[in-house]
Design a protein around this motif. Structure first.
Motif, short mmCIF file in Angstrom:
data_model
loop_
_atom_site.label_atom_id
_atom_site.label_comp_id
_atom_site.label_asym_id
_atom_site.label_seq_id
_atom_site.Cartn_x
_atom_site.Cartn_y
_atom_site.Cartn_z
N SER A 33 0.83 -1.21 0.00
CA SER A 33 0.00 0.00 0.00
C SER A 33 0.86 1.26 0.00
O SER A 33 0.57 2.22 -0.73
N PHE A 34 1.92 1.25 0.80
CA PHE A 34 2.82 2.41 0.87
C PHE A 34 3.46 2.63 -0.50
O PHE A 34 3.46 3.75 -1.02
N LEU A 35 3.99 1.57 -1.10
CA LEU A 35 4.66 1.70 -2.39
C LEU A 35 3.68 2.10 -3.50
O LEU A 35 4.04 2.90 -4.38
N ASP A 36 2.48 1.58 -3.46
CA ASP A 36 1.46 1.97 -4.45
C ASP A 36 1.18 3.47 -4.33
O ASP A 36 1.07 4.17 -5.34
N GLN A 37 1.08 3.94 -3.09
CA GLN A 37 0.83 5.37 -2.87
C GLN A 37 2.03 6.20 -3.34
O GLN A 37 1.87 7.23 -3.97
N VAL A 38 3.24 5.74 -3.04
CA VAL A 38 4.45 6.46 -3.47
C VAL A 38 4.50 6.57 -4.98
O VAL A 38 4.83 7.62 -5.52
N ARG A 39 4.15 5.50 -5.65
CA ARG A 39 4.24 5.47 -7.12
C ARG A 39 3.20 6.36 -7.80
O ARG A 39 3.27 6.56 -9.01
N THR A 40 2.25 6.91 -7.05
CA THR A 40 1.30 7.84 -7.65
C THR A 40 1.99 9.17 -8.00
O THR A 40 1.42 9.97 -8.74
N VAL A 41 3.18 9.38 -7.46
CA VAL A 41 3.98 10.57 -7.78
C VAL A 41 5.16 10.09 -8.61
O VAL A 41 6.06 9.43 -8.08
N PRO A 42 5.18 10.39 -9.90
CA PRO A 42 6.25 9.89 -10.77
C PRO A 42 7.67 10.19 -10.27
O PRO A 42 8.57 9.39 -10.46
N ALA A 43 7.84 11.32 -9.61
CA ALA A 43 9.18 11.69 -9.13
C ALA A 43 9.69 10.72 -8.06
O ALA A 43 10.91 10.64 -7.82
N ASP A 44 8.81 9.96 -7.44
CA ASP A 44 9.20 9.03 -6.38
C ASP A 44 9.25 7.57 -6.83
O ASP A 44 9.47 6.68 -6.00
N ALA A 82 8.23 10.25 2.95
CA ALA A 82 7.13 11.04 3.54
C ALA A 82 7.56 12.50 3.72
O ALA A 82 6.75 13.42 3.50
N LYS A 83 8.82 12.72 4.08
CA LYS A 83 9.31 14.10 4.23
C LYS A 83 9.34 14.83 2.89
O LYS A 83 9.03 16.02 2.81
N ARG A 84 9.71 14.11 1.83
CA ARG A 84 9.69 14.73 0.50
C ARG A 84 8.26 15.09 0.10
O ARG A 84 8.02 16.13 -0.52
N LYS A 152 -0.55 12.60 3.99
CA LYS A 152 -1.22 12.01 5.15
C LYS A 152 -1.38 10.50 4.99
O LYS A 152 -1.27 9.76 5.98
N THR A 153 -1.64 10.05 3.79
CA THR A 153 -1.74 8.61 3.55
C THR A 153 -0.41 7.93 3.81
O THR A 153 -0.35 6.89 4.48
N LEU A 154 0.68 8.51 3.30
CA LEU A 154 2.01 7.94 3.54
C LEU A 154 2.33 7.91 5.03
O LEU A 154 2.83 6.89 5.54
N GLU A 155 2.07 9.00 5.73
CA GLU A 155 2.36 9.05 7.16
C GLU A 155 1.53 8.04 7.94
O GLU A 155 2.02 7.42 8.88
N GLY A 156 0.26 7.88 7.55
CA GLY A 156 -0.60 6.89 8.21
C GLY A 156 -0.10 5.47 8.00
O GLY A 156 -0.06 4.66 8.95
N LEU A 157 0.30 5.15 6.78
CA LEU A 157 0.84 3.82 6.49
C LEU A 157 2.15 3.59 7.23
O LEU A 157 2.40 2.50 7.74
N LEU A 158 2.97 4.62 7.30
CA LEU A 158 4.23 4.51 8.03
C LEU A 158 3.98 4.25 9.52
O LEU A 158 4.65 3.42 10.13
N GLN A 160 1.42 2.72 10.75
CA GLN A 160 0.96 1.33 10.84
C GLN A 160 2.14 0.36 10.72
O GLN A 160 2.19 -0.66 11.41
N LEU A 161 3.08 0.68 9.83
CA LEU A 161 4.25 -0.19 9.65
C LEU A 161 5.12 -0.26 10.90
O LEU A 161 5.73 -1.29 11.16
N THR A 162 5.18 0.81 11.65
CA THR A 162 6.05 0.84 12.84
C THR A 162 5.28 0.66 14.14
O THR A 162 5.86 0.79 15.22
N ALA A 163 3.99 0.36 14.06
CA ALA A 163 3.15 0.28 15.27
C ALA A 163 3.66 -0.75 16.26
O ALA A 163 3.71 -0.48 17.47
N GLY A 164 4.06 -1.93 15.80
CA GLY A 164 4.55 -2.97 16.72
C GLY A 164 5.80 -2.52 17.46
O GLY A 164 5.91 -2.69 18.68
N GLU A 165 6.73 -1.95 16.72
CA GLU A 165 7.96 -1.45 17.34
C GLU A 165 7.65 -0.30 18.30
O GLU A 165 8.21 -0.24 19.40
N ASP A 166 6.77 0.60 17.89
CA ASP A 166 6.42 1.74 18.73
C ASP A 166 5.78 1.28 20.04
O ASP A 166 6.10 1.80 21.11
#
Length: 190
Positions: A33-44, A82-84, A152-158, A160-166
């Motif tokens: 999901s994160f990568l699909d969202q990232v790929r919506t921006v060609p520069a990424d 996400a910062k970019r 916001k979508t990227l940050e939300g997925l991020l 979720q990805l780190t929730a266990g560690e957090d």
């Protein structure tokens, strides 16, 4: 620190739990999901390809120290993406602000021309400029909203990805503070 075996054992258990969380594979569905969202921006797109390579390497890595380092690097790469996205959103917000200021100027020019009884030709010209600027503002608004949603979508997925560690890190911190306090009190009594 504290000679009590119970505290030492609990501290070790917490550290082991945190270490396991920091070496764990990332949820494949969330990564996709994160990568699909990232790929919506060609520069990424290239950044998404590199993340996929890192994810594949993490899956095959068996050395615990290497997994820890690789996972940390991978999460840092995701945070950078996400910062970019935030940076691009800020640029678009600045563009929107500029377009709105230009629209305000064009409207003011039109209103002044009306107040000065300017010719119909001049009023028509000023109105056309304001209408064109209004269209630019509408486009800039949509672009800014899309960038905001993307970030916001990227940050939300991020998250979720780190929730266990957090959670593990939070649990470790919550339990270590009272343990450290009890240890200090026990040492002071001696």
């Amino acid at each position: 620190m504290c000679s009590s075996d119970l505290f030492a054992e609990k501290s070790q258990e917490l550290e082991n739990s945190l270490g396991e969380a920091r070496r764990a594979d990332l949820d494949p569905a969330l990564v996709k999901s994160f990568l699909d969202q990232v790929r919506t921006v060609p520069a990424d797109a290239e950044a998404a390809d590199r993340v996929q390579l890192d994810v594949d390497m993490l899956r095959t890595q068996t050395d615990p120290a290497e997994r820890l380092a690789l996972r940390g690097d991978l999460l840092e790469r995701l945070r950078d993406i996400a910062k970019r996205a935030k940076f691009r959103e800020d640029l678009l917000a600045g563009e929107l602000k500029l377009r709105k200021a230009e629209l305000d100027k064009n409207r003011a020019d039109y209103e002044l021309a009306v107040a000065d009884d300017a010719s119909a030709e001049k009023l028509s010209s000023l109105l056309a400029l304001a209408d064109a600027k209004r269209a630019e503002v509408a486009t800039a608004t949509l672009e800014n909203q899309a960038a905001n949603t993307h970030r916001k979508t990227l940050e939300g997925l991020l998250r979720q990805l780190t929730a266990g560690e957090d959670r593990s890190e939070e649990h470790t911190s919550e339990l270590q503070s009272p343990c450290n306090l009890v240890c200090r009190l026990l040492l002071e009594k001696k």
